[in-house]
Design a protein around this motif. Sequence first.
Motif, PDB file in Angstrom:
ATOM      1  N   VAL A  57       0.688  -1.005  -0.083  1.00 10.86           N
ATOM      2  CA  VAL A  57       0.035  -0.088  -0.147  1.00 10.86           C
ATOM      3  C   VAL A  57       1.167   1.464  -0.038  1.00 10.86           C
ATOM      4  O   VAL A  57       1.976   1.488   1.414  1.00 10.86           O
ATOM      5  N   LYS A  58       0.569   2.388  -1.125  1.00  7.16           N
ATOM      6  CA  LYS A  58       1.480   3.579  -1.074  1.00  7.16           C
ATOM      7  C   LYS A  58       0.610   4.300   0.076  1.00  7.16           C
ATOM      8  O   LYS A  58      -0.297   4.500  -0.595  1.00  7.16           O
ATOM      9  N   GLY A  59       1.675   5.374   0.232  1.00  9.20           N
ATOM     10  CA  GLY A  59       0.606   6.619   1.375  1.00  9.20           C
ATOM     11  C   GLY A  59       1.339   7.494   1.054  1.00  9.20           C
ATOM     12  O   GLY A  59       2.191   7.992  -0.263  1.00  9.20           O
ATOM     13  N   SER A  60       1.199   8.546   2.004  1.00  9.06           N
ATOM     14  CA  SER A  60       1.435   9.706   1.800  1.00  9.06           C
ATOM     15  C   SER A  60       3.207  10.104   2.160  1.00  9.06           C
ATOM     16  O   SER A  60       3.963   8.883   2.691  1.00  9.06           O
ATOM     17  N   TYR A  61       3.611  11.204   1.872  1.00 16.60           N
ATOM     18  CA  TYR A  61       4.848  11.320   2.073  1.00 16.60           C
ATOM     19  C   TYR A  61       6.269   9.757   1.431  1.00 16.60           C
ATOM     20  O   TYR A  61       6.831  10.159   1.819  1.00 16.60           O
ATOM     21  N   GLY A  62       5.734   9.887   0.213  1.00 16.28           N
ATOM     22  CA  GLY A  62       6.689   8.666   0.215  1.00 16.28           C
ATOM     23  C   GLY A  62       6.662   7.765   0.906  1.00 16.28           C
ATOM     24  O   GLY A  62       7.219   6.818   0.947  1.00 16.28           O
ATOM     25  N   PHE A  63       5.474   7.477   2.231  1.00 17.96           N
ATOM     26  CA  PHE A  63       6.009   5.786   2.707  1.00 17.96           C
ATOM     27  C   PHE A  63       4.687   4.969   2.528  1.00 17.96           C
ATOM     28  O   PHE A  63       3.850   5.720   1.339  1.00 17.96           O
ATOM     29  N   GLU A  64       5.234   3.827   2.562  1.00 13.47           N
ATOM     30  CA  GLU A  64       4.700   2.469   1.966  1.00 13.47           C
ATOM     31  C   GLU A  64       4.291   0.930   3.192  1.00 13.47           C
ATOM     32  O   GLU A  64       5.166   1.380   3.838  1.00 13.47           O
ATOM     33  N   ALA A  65       3.427   0.979   2.941  1.00 15.57           N
ATOM     34  CA  ALA A  65       3.447  -0.738   4.085  1.00 15.57           C
ATOM     35  C   ALA A  65       3.218  -1.868   3.289  1.00 15.57           C
ATOM     36  O   ALA A  65       2.476  -2.133   2.332  1.00 15.57           O
ATOM     37  N   GLU A  66       3.704  -2.458   3.606  1.00 18.82           N
ATOM     38  CA  GLU A  66       3.468  -4.270   3.356  1.00 18.82           C
ATOM     39  C   GLU A  66       2.881  -5.042   4.653  1.00 18.82           C
ATOM     40  O   GLU A  66       3.008  -5.051   5.581  1.00 18.82           O
ATOM     41  N   PHE A  67       1.652  -5.575   3.376  1.00 17.19           N
ATOM     42  CA  PHE A  67       0.387  -6.595   4.882  1.00 17.19           C
ATOM     43  C   PHE A  67       0.881  -7.756   4.065  1.00 17.19           C
ATOM     44  O   PHE A  67       1.032  -8.338   3.060  1.00 17.19           O
ATOM     45  N   ASN A  68       1.223  -8.908   5.750  1.00 17.43           N
ATOM     46  CA  ASN A  68       1.845 -10.153   5.460  1.00 17.43           C
ATOM     47  C   ASN A  68       0.502 -10.575   6.184  1.00 17.43           C
ATOM     48  O   ASN A  68      -0.149 -10.137   7.360  1.00 17.43           O
ATOM     49  N   LYS A  69      -0.248 -11.350   5.392  1.00 16.98           N
ATOM     50  CA  LYS A  69      -1.553 -12.225   5.935  1.00 16.98           C
ATOM     51  C   LYS A  69      -1.421 -13.262   7.485  1.00 16.98           C
ATOM     52  O   LYS A  69      -1.206 -13.711   8.551  1.00 16.98           O
ATOM     53  N   SER A  70       0.090 -14.077   6.815  1.00 16.26           N
ATOM     54  CA  SER A  70       0.874 -15.407   7.288  1.00 16.26           C
ATOM     55  C   SER A  70       1.285 -14.850   8.452  1.00 16.26           C
ATOM     56  O   SER A  70       1.249 -15.380   9.497  1.00 16.26           O
ATOM     57  N   GLN A  71       2.034 -13.287   8.627  1.00 15.73           N
ATOM     58  CA  GLN A  71       2.527 -13.275   9.561  1.00 15.73           C
ATOM     59  C   GLN A  71       2.388 -11.637  10.903  1.00 15.73           C
ATOM     60  O   GLN A  71       2.626 -11.861  11.463  1.00 15.73           O
ATOM     61  N   THR A  72       0.891 -11.948  10.289  1.00 12.38           N
ATOM     62  CA  THR A  72       0.090 -10.524  10.651  1.00 12.38           C
ATOM     63  C   THR A  72       0.724  -8.977  11.224  1.00 12.38           C
ATOM     64  O   THR A  72       0.651  -9.342  12.125  1.00 12.38           O
ATOM     65  N   SER A  73       1.217  -8.544  10.141  1.00 11.45           N
ATOM     66  CA  SER A  73       2.313  -7.465  10.007  1.00 11.45           C
ATOM     67  C   SER A  73       1.657  -6.972   9.213  1.00 11.45           C
ATOM     68  O   SER A  73       0.937  -7.125   7.748  1.00 11.45           O
ATOM     69  N   PHE A  74       2.394  -5.254   9.105  1.00 12.44           N
ATOM     70  CA  PHE A  74       1.714  -4.304   8.723  1.00 12.44           C
ATOM     71  C   PHE A  74       3.017  -3.283   8.865  1.00 12.44           C
ATOM     72  O   PHE A  74       2.468  -2.280   9.235  1.00 12.44           O
ATOM     73  N   HIS A  75       3.920  -3.936   8.485  1.00 15.25           N
ATOM     74  CA  HIS A  75       5.527  -2.553   8.142  1.00 15.25           C
ATOM     75  C   HIS A  75       5.424  -1.603   7.938  1.00 15.25           C
ATOM     76  O   HIS A  75       5.041  -1.879   6.583  1.00 15.25           O
TER      77      HIS A  75
END
Lengths: 117, 115
Positions: A57-75
Motif C-alpha cells: 500500500v502506498k501512502g502520503s509523503y513517500g511512505f508505503e506499507a506491506e501487508f503480510n497475512k501469514s505473519q500478521t504484520s503491516f510494516h
Amino acid sequence: AQSVAQPEDQVNVAEGNPLTVKCTYSVSGNPYLFWYVQYPNRGLQFLLKYITGDNLVKGSYGFEAEFNKSQTSFHLKKPSALVSDSALYFCAVRPSISSGSARQLTFGSGTQLTVLP
Amino acid sequence: KAGVTQTPRYLIKTRGQQVTLSCSPISGHRSVSWYQQTPGQGLQFLFEYFSETQRNKGNFPGRFSGRQFSNSRSEMNVSTLELGDSALYLCASSFVGQGVTGELFFGEGSRLTVL
C-alpha cells in the motif's frame, strides 16, 4: 478482541537510508490496518491504510506499507528517510466484521522514529 | 476543507473540578470519536457518537461522558477530575458513508493538566 504490537519503542536511521517501522496485529477475521504519524504537540495524521487487494500500500509523503497475512504484520517503510520524518508513528487495526464498534481503532503503543542528519 | 477543530487546546484544572472539551468535525462527517492519549497508557478509545447517539464506549469510568449535537459537533465532559486524567484528548471524525473502511481524521487535541 483485537490488538496491535509495535515491538520497537525507538528506531534510529540515517538520512537517506531506508526505514522500517514494525507492526503486528491480532484480530478476528480480516483486518483493516492503518498507519498514523504524530508530530510533537499535534494530533494524528493519516498516512495510509490496507483494506483489501494489493499487499503493498502506498501512502502520503513517500511512505508505503506491506501487508503480510501469514505473519500478521503491516510494516511501514520508506526507501529514503528524511530528517523531517522524525516523529511518533502509530499502527492501528479495526476488524472488518461490522459491529457496534464499527469505527473504533485499536492502536499500538507507538514507535519514535529519529532520522539522523 | 477545514479539519477537525478542538477547543480549548490547553487547559489547567485542579482536582475535583470538571472540564468540557469541544470538537467540530470535518464538514460532512457525522461520526465523532474521542481518544485519550497518555505516556503510560498510550491511545485509548473513550467513545463514539453518530446521529447524536453514543454508539460505543471504551473502558472508562462514568465520570467521562459526551454528547453530540444535531450539527455533528461533539463535547466531552470529565467530572471530579483526578490527577490521572491529565492527558491529551483527541477528537476524530469520519465519513460514515465509507463504513468501517474509512480512516479517522484527528484534531490537534486538547491538552488537559490536572493539578
